[in-house]
Design an enzyme around this catalytic site. Structure first.
Site, PDB file in Angstrom:
ATOM      1  N   TYR A   1      -6.928  -1.785   4.751  1.00 54.55           N
ATOM      2  CA  TYR A   1      -6.497  -0.597   4.013  1.00 54.55           C
ATOM      3  C   TYR A   1      -5.180  -0.852   3.278  1.00 54.55           C
ATOM      4  CZ  TYR A   1      -5.520   4.425   3.309  1.00 54.55           C
ATOM      5  OH  TYR A   1      -5.246   5.668   2.772  1.00 54.55           O
TER       6      TYR A   1
ATOM      7  N   LYS B   1      -4.704  -0.721  -0.751  1.00 58.23           N
ATOM      8  CA  LYS B   1      -3.793   0.231  -1.373  1.00 58.23           C
ATOM      9  C   LYS B   1      -2.677  -0.464  -2.150  1.00 58.23           C
ATOM     10  CE  LYS B   1      -5.715   4.121  -0.301  1.00 58.23           C
ATOM     11  NZ  LYS B   1      -6.425   4.871  -1.379  1.00 58.23           N
TER      12      LYS B   1
END
Length: 259
Positions: free
Chosen positions: A160, A164
């Site tokens: 993640y 991002k």
């Protein structure tokens, strides 16, 4: 319909918000509709978009539910065509769709990594590539990508965090490439926002969600956790006509400064 109404319809912006069935995406979709845009509410399951579409319609707005897998090229192509046919050429895109597959590195599977990268990063790329033609043709566009404070690194989120952080690099590159066509690209990096996704994180670490929110709020200068509307207000500005000289920026919406 009066001549003024006809002109308003003709100039109405069409926005696409991915991952808009619930949470942050739903809040953004509803806010953009309140701003006067026709909004394509896009999510993996078209039926799951009904509550967002109904909320927009109840408030007097225009919305269209669209089912699509943002990580699949043909699915994205079909979705953009459906939006153009149903609402008109899209010139505002909010890449919000996301999933989590949290785990420590030694426990993280390749499928965990690929799934997160696929939805976040591949999805944003495919959506932006598909929509940019409509923006270039119009000489106007707004792209808003959802990053996260996790881009700075977060235990148990190697996939993640990397995705991002990648969203920020993608955003800056889109700003460089598309700026001369009247298209801006910016990213929002939320801090802790109370959603189903952060509730899942609390469950993963074995905490009750209320306890998790209270502990998190104690570390935030603003003294509270965020809510989806906090992000929606920021997206509203970046998607607006007035944000035409703001591009390539990453705005942290986290209740305080981030390094």
């Amino acid at each position: 319909m009066t001549e003024q109404d006809t002109q308003a319809v003709a100039t109405q912006r069409v926005a696409i918000v991915t991952g808009a069935a619930r949470g942050i995406g739903a809040a953004i979709a509803e806010r953009l509709a309140a701003d006067g845009m026709a909004v394509a509410v896009l999510d993996l399951d078209q039926d799951a978009c009904a509550s967002t579409v109904d909320a927009i319609a109840a408030a007097g707005g225009t919305a269209l539910a669209v089912g699509a897998n943002v990580a699949d090229e043909q699915s994205v192509t079909n979705a953009i065509a459906a939006v153009a046919q149903g609402l008109g050429a899209p010139t505002v895109l909010v890449n919000n769709a996301g999933i989590i597959r949290d785990n420590l590195l030694f426990k993280m599977t390749v499928d965990d990594w690929d799934a997160v990268m696929g939805v976040h990063l591949r999805g944003a790329f495919l959506m932006a590539r598909a929509v940019q033609k409509h923006m270039v043709d119009a000489g106007y566009g707004r792209i808003v990508n959802l990053s996260s404070t996790s881009a700075l690194g977060n235990r148990g989120q190697a996939n993640y965090s990397a995705a991002k952080a990648g969203m920020q690099g993608l955003t800056k590159t889109l700003a460089l490439e598309l700026g001369r066509f009247g298209v801006t690209a910016n990213a929002i990096a939320p801090g802790f926002i109370a959603t189903d996704m952060t509730a899942a994180t609390a469950e993963r670490i074995g905490m009750g969600f209320d306890e998790f929110k209270k502990a998190t709020a104690a570390q935030i200068p603003g003294g509270r956790v965020g809510v989806p509307d906090d992000i929606a207000h920021t997206a509203s500005f970046l998607a607006s006509e007035g944000a035409g000289f703001v591009s390539g920026q990453v705005i942290y919406v986290a209740g305080g400064p981030k390094d």
